[in-house]
Structures are given as C-alpha cells and as structure tokens.
Design a protein around this motif. Structure first.
Motif, PDB file in Angstrom:
ATOM      1  N   ALA A   1       2.776   5.843  -3.123  1.00 37.90           N
ATOM      2  CA  ALA A   1       3.904   6.623  -3.648  1.00 37.90           C
ATOM      3  C   ALA A   1       3.842   6.699  -5.172  1.00 37.90           C
ATOM      4  CB  ALA A   1       5.226   6.006  -3.196  1.00 37.90           C
ATOM      5  N   ARG A   2       3.456   5.609  -5.815  1.00 34.60           N
ATOM      6  CA  ARG A   2       3.324   5.594  -7.280  1.00 34.60           C
ATOM      7  C   ARG A   2       2.044   6.284  -7.733  1.00 34.60           C
ATOM      8  NH1 ARG A   2       5.601   6.300 -10.322  1.00 34.60           N
ATOM      9  NH2 ARG A   2       4.703   5.173 -12.058  1.00 34.60           N
ATOM     10  N   GLY A   3       1.036   6.306  -6.850  1.00 30.48           N
ATOM     11  CA  GLY A   3      -0.230   6.910  -7.210  1.00 30.48           C
ATOM     12  C   GLY A   3      -1.124   5.995  -8.028  1.00 30.48           C
ATOM     13  N   ARG A   4      -0.764   4.718  -8.088  1.00 27.53           N
ATOM     14  CA  ARG A   4      -1.554   3.788  -8.900  1.00 27.53           C
ATOM     15  C   ARG A   4      -1.340   2.337  -8.465  1.00 27.53           C
ATOM     16  NH1 ARG A   4       1.973   4.869 -14.307  1.00 27.53           N
ATOM     17  NH2 ARG A   4       1.339   6.950 -13.702  1.00 27.53           N
ATOM     18  N   VAL A   5      -2.353   1.525  -8.725  1.00 27.26           N
ATOM     19  CA  VAL A   5      -2.243   0.067  -8.603  1.00 27.26           C
ATOM     20  C   VAL A   5      -2.357  -0.460 -10.020  1.00 27.26           C
ATOM     21  CG1 VAL A   5      -3.358  -2.032  -7.751  1.00 27.26           C
ATOM     22  CG2 VAL A   5      -3.250  -0.006  -6.296  1.00 27.26           C
TER      23      VAL A   5
ATOM     24  N   GLU B   1     -11.612  -1.011   0.281  1.00 26.94           N
ATOM     25  CA  GLU B   1     -11.513  -1.576   1.629  1.00 26.94           C
ATOM     26  C   GLU B   1     -10.171  -1.271   2.288  1.00 26.94           C
ATOM     27  OE1 GLU B   1     -12.398  -5.678   0.996  1.00 26.94           O
ATOM     28  OE2 GLU B   1     -14.578  -5.379   1.065  1.00 26.94           O
ATOM     29  N   ASN B   2      -9.142  -1.051   1.471  1.00 29.01           N
ATOM     30  CA  ASN B   2      -7.805  -0.825   2.022  1.00 29.01           C
ATOM     31  C   ASN B   2      -7.354   0.634   1.910  1.00 29.01           C
ATOM     32  OD1 ASN B   2      -6.584  -3.571   2.851  1.00 29.01           O
ATOM     33  ND2 ASN B   2      -7.573  -4.001   0.888  1.00 29.01           N
ATOM     34  N   GLY B   3      -8.332   1.533   1.724  1.00 31.98           N
ATOM     35  CA  GLY B   3      -8.011   2.959   1.766  1.00 31.98           C
ATOM     36  C   GLY B   3      -7.166   3.456   0.619  1.00 31.98           C
ATOM     37  N   LEU B   4      -7.329   2.863  -0.567  1.00 34.46           N
ATOM     38  CA  LEU B   4      -6.542   3.286  -1.725  1.00 34.46           C
ATOM     39  C   LEU B   4      -7.390   3.986  -2.784  1.00 34.46           C
ATOM     40  CD1 LEU B   4      -4.200   0.182  -2.158  1.00 34.46           C
ATOM     41  CD2 LEU B   4      -3.522   2.462  -1.411  1.00 34.46           C
ATOM     42  N   THR B   5      -8.496   4.609  -2.336  1.00 33.07           N
ATOM     43  CA  THR B   5      -9.379   5.265  -3.307  1.00 33.07           C
ATOM     44  C   THR B   5      -8.770   6.525  -3.902  1.00 33.07           C
ATOM     45  OG1 THR B   5     -10.483   6.335  -1.447  1.00 33.07           O
ATOM     46  CG2 THR B   5     -11.545   4.364  -2.350  1.00 33.07           C
ATOM     47  N   ASP B   6      -7.669   6.999  -3.319  1.00 29.78           N
ATOM     48  CA  ASP B   6      -6.982   8.169  -3.902  1.00 29.78           C
ATOM     49  C   ASP B   6      -5.947   7.764  -4.946  1.00 29.78           C
ATOM     50  OD1 ASP B   6      -5.504   6.920  -1.943  1.00 29.78           O
ATOM     51  OD2 ASP B   6      -4.556   8.766  -1.214  1.00 29.78           O
ATOM     52  N   CYS B   7      -5.826   6.447  -5.213  1.00 27.14           N
ATOM     53  CA  CYS B   7      -4.903   5.951  -6.232  1.00 27.14           C
ATOM     54  C   CYS B   7      -5.670   5.604  -7.505  1.00 27.14           C
ATOM     55  CB  CYS B   7      -4.174   4.688  -5.741  1.00 27.14           C
ATOM     56  SG  CYS B   7      -3.008   4.990  -4.417  1.00 27.14           S
TER      57      CYS B   7
ATOM     58  N   ARG C   1       0.837  -1.214   0.000  1.00 27.38           N
ATOM     59  CA  ARG C   1       0.000   0.000   0.000  1.00 27.38           C
ATOM     60  C   ARG C   1       0.871   1.263   0.000  1.00 27.38           C
ATOM     61  NH1 ARG C   1      -3.008  -2.848   3.902  1.00 27.38           N
ATOM     62  NH2 ARG C   1      -2.354  -1.419   5.543  1.00 27.38           N
ATOM     63  N   THR C   2       1.949   1.234   0.782  1.00 30.75           N
ATOM     64  CA  THR C   2       2.879   2.375   0.811  1.00 30.75           C
ATOM     65  C   THR C   2       3.456   2.616  -0.581  1.00 30.75           C
ATOM     66  OG1 THR C   2       3.436   1.902   3.115  1.00 30.75           O
ATOM     67  CG2 THR C   2       4.994   3.271   1.885  1.00 30.75           C
ATOM     68  N   TYR C   3       3.854   1.533  -1.234  1.00 31.12           N
ATOM     69  CA  TYR C   3       4.400   1.609  -2.594  1.00 31.12           C
ATOM     70  C   TYR C   3       3.357   2.157  -3.566  1.00 31.12           C
ATOM     71  CZ  TYR C   3       5.143  -0.460  -7.237  1.00 31.12           C
ATOM     72  OH  TYR C   3       5.212  -0.686  -8.595  1.00 31.12           O
ATOM     73  N   ALA C   4       2.117   1.640  -3.502  1.00 27.83           N
ATOM     74  CA  ALA C   4       1.050   2.067  -4.410  1.00 27.83           C
ATOM     75  C   ALA C   4       0.735   3.549  -4.228  1.00 27.83           C
ATOM     76  CB  ALA C   4      -0.200   1.213  -4.196  1.00 27.83           C
TER      77      ALA C   4
ATOM     78  N   LEU D   1     -10.866  -5.820  -7.738  1.00 23.77           N
ATOM     79  CA  LEU D   1      -9.769  -4.882  -7.495  1.00 23.77           C
ATOM     80  C   LEU D   1     -10.321  -3.571  -6.930  1.00 23.77           C
ATOM     81  CD1 LEU D   1      -6.843  -3.868  -7.678  1.00 23.77           C
ATOM     82  CD2 LEU D   1      -7.276  -3.293 -10.068  1.00 23.77           C
ATOM     83  N   ALA D   2     -11.385  -3.058  -7.527  1.00 24.44           N
ATOM     84  CA  ALA D   2     -11.981  -1.799  -7.055  1.00 24.44           C
ATOM     85  C   ALA D   2     -12.442  -1.924  -5.610  1.00 24.44           C
ATOM     86  CB  ALA D   2     -13.153  -1.414  -7.958  1.00 24.44           C
ATOM     87  N   THR D   3     -13.083  -3.046  -5.285  1.00 23.29           N
ATOM     88  CA  THR D   3     -13.560  -3.272  -3.913  1.00 23.29           C
ATOM     89  C   THR D   3     -12.391  -3.358  -2.937  1.00 23.29           C
ATOM     90  OG1 THR D   3     -15.478  -4.456  -4.782  1.00 23.29           O
ATOM     91  CG2 THR D   3     -14.961  -4.797  -2.460  1.00 23.29           C
ATOM     92  N   ALA D   4     -11.353  -4.106  -3.335  1.00 22.27           N
ATOM     93  CA  ALA D   4     -10.176  -4.267  -2.466  1.00 22.27           C
ATOM     94  C   ALA D   4      -9.478  -2.927  -2.238  1.00 22.27           C
ATOM     95  CB  ALA D   4      -9.203  -5.277  -3.068  1.00 22.27           C
ATOM     96  N   MET D   5      -9.413  -2.092  -3.274  1.00 18.60           N
ATOM     97  CA  MET D   5      -8.792  -0.770  -3.117  1.00 18.60           C
ATOM     98  C   MET D   5      -9.597   0.089  -2.158  1.00 18.60           C
ATOM     99  SD  MET D   5      -7.452   0.081  -6.990  1.00 18.60           S
ATOM    100  CE  MET D   5      -6.720   1.663  -6.565  1.00 18.60           C
TER     101      MET D   5
END
Length: 203
Positions: free
Chosen positions: A156-160, A195-201, A151-154, A189-193
């Motif tokens: 920083a990259r701004g994307r999954v 659930e894990n607080g990656l909606t800004d990626c 998640r930290t890596y994603a 993938l959208a659901t997992a993002m």
C-alpha cells in the motif's frame, strides 16, 4: 510551482519522528498486554500482534488526546495524526524506530499507525546501527517480510523503509566494517523482498 507542490506537498520538508523500541514496547503493553505476559522476542508475540493488526479499528484522535496522553510513543502517533489531518496530508512521514532488534517492534509500530488511521502515510523504518542490530538485522527483515500484514502495508505504501545509522555504526564497529555490514544488510533486504513477492515495491 504547481509541480513542486504536487511532488513535495505543502510542507517545507519531510517530517521525521523518532521513537525507540522500549517506548513502543511500553505503549503496546499498556494497550494489549496489561498483565505483562507478552515477551516480544517470541513467536507468540508475533501471532498476537498479527491478530491485533488484522482486527484493529481506527480511533479518532484530537489535540485533547495529545495533551492528556502520557506514553511517549502514543504521543508521537497522535502528533502524526494531527499533522496529517490539519497541516499536510500529502507528504509522507518517516517513523524511525531506534534500537530495533525484534520484528515484533516494527509490527507494534504498524499496529499503532493503523490504530490512529495513518498507516497509509507513515513509513515505519527500523534503524540498524549497533553491532548486534547490523549482525542480526537480516534475520529480522526476513521474519518481518514473511508477515502478510506487513507485506500488505508495504504494498500500500509502495516501499519498504529501513535506516542504517552510518555514523553510529562507525562508532560501534568501525567505519570500514560498518560499511560492509550495511551493504550485507541491504543485500539481505533485497533477497527477502524478492522471496516475498515485493519486487514491485521500492526499498
């Protein structure tokens, strides 16, 4: 012209490397598991990789290292490091991981990207193309996105990044079932993002 250079970097196109899961596993064994005791399909391997990624110190690399390296996967990372250092540090590089069926495989790629100091410019992108990969890819992505290091890596990259092998998937399971399977995978993938607080990626 200046705007195009800012948007696209100095290269003529984005660079795309491909490595398969087995090549990554072999490279990882040489580096972290010379006794061959690590089963990458287990939770123990995830714990081991989590610790390795957190503790890894970037190495300096040069063309001599690339010339003498025998591992295919490590050569790919060394080549990427040299491209980013000498040719174009603006355009990101896509690192496609074929035959990816374990979250540990993606973490192994992330480990090597951090080892050579290029994780800020490389999009590690698991490929889902076989029937097995399309069926179980959702679970793989859920497990991967639960990992703090990923998640930290994603962020920083701004994307999954993921890739679905449309033509190969059509060959393995048929075009219409493949289209539906790919759509389900994107939904997971959208659901997992979310659930894990990656909606800004981006995905």
């Amino acid at each position: 012209l200046a705007a195009a250079m800012r948007a696209d970097g100095l290269g003529m196109g984005w660079i795309h490397f491909r490595v398969n899961a087995k090549q990554l596993h072999n490279a990882l064994r040489r580096r972290l598991d010379p006794e061959g005791e690590l089963d990458l399909g287990t939770k123990g391997a995830i714990v081991h990789l989590r610790k390795a990624i957190a503790e890894v110190k970037p190495l300096r690399a040069n063309f001599a290292a690339l010339a003498i390296e025998s591992s295919t996967a490590i050569r790919q990372f060394l080549a990427m490091a040299q491209i980013l250092h000498h040719i174009d540090a603006d355009a990101p590089i896509r690192m496609l991981v074929a035959e990816c069926e374990e979250p540990a495989t993606v973490l192994a790629a992330l480990y090597f990207a951090k080892l050579f100091g290029i994780d800020g410019k490389v999009d590690v992108s698991p490929l889902f193309e076989t029937e097995n990969a399309l069926e179980h890819g959702g679970r793989l992505l859920e497990a991967l996105l639960e990992e703090e290091e990923y998640r930290t890596y994603a962020r920083a990259r701004g994307r999954v990044s993921i890739q679905t092998g449309f033509s190969d998937a059509g060959r393995f399971v048929g075009q219409i079932p493949a289209s539906l399977a790919i759509e389900r995978l994107q939904g997971r993938l959208a659901t997992a993002m979310e659930e894990n607080g990656l909606t800004d990626c981006a995905a």
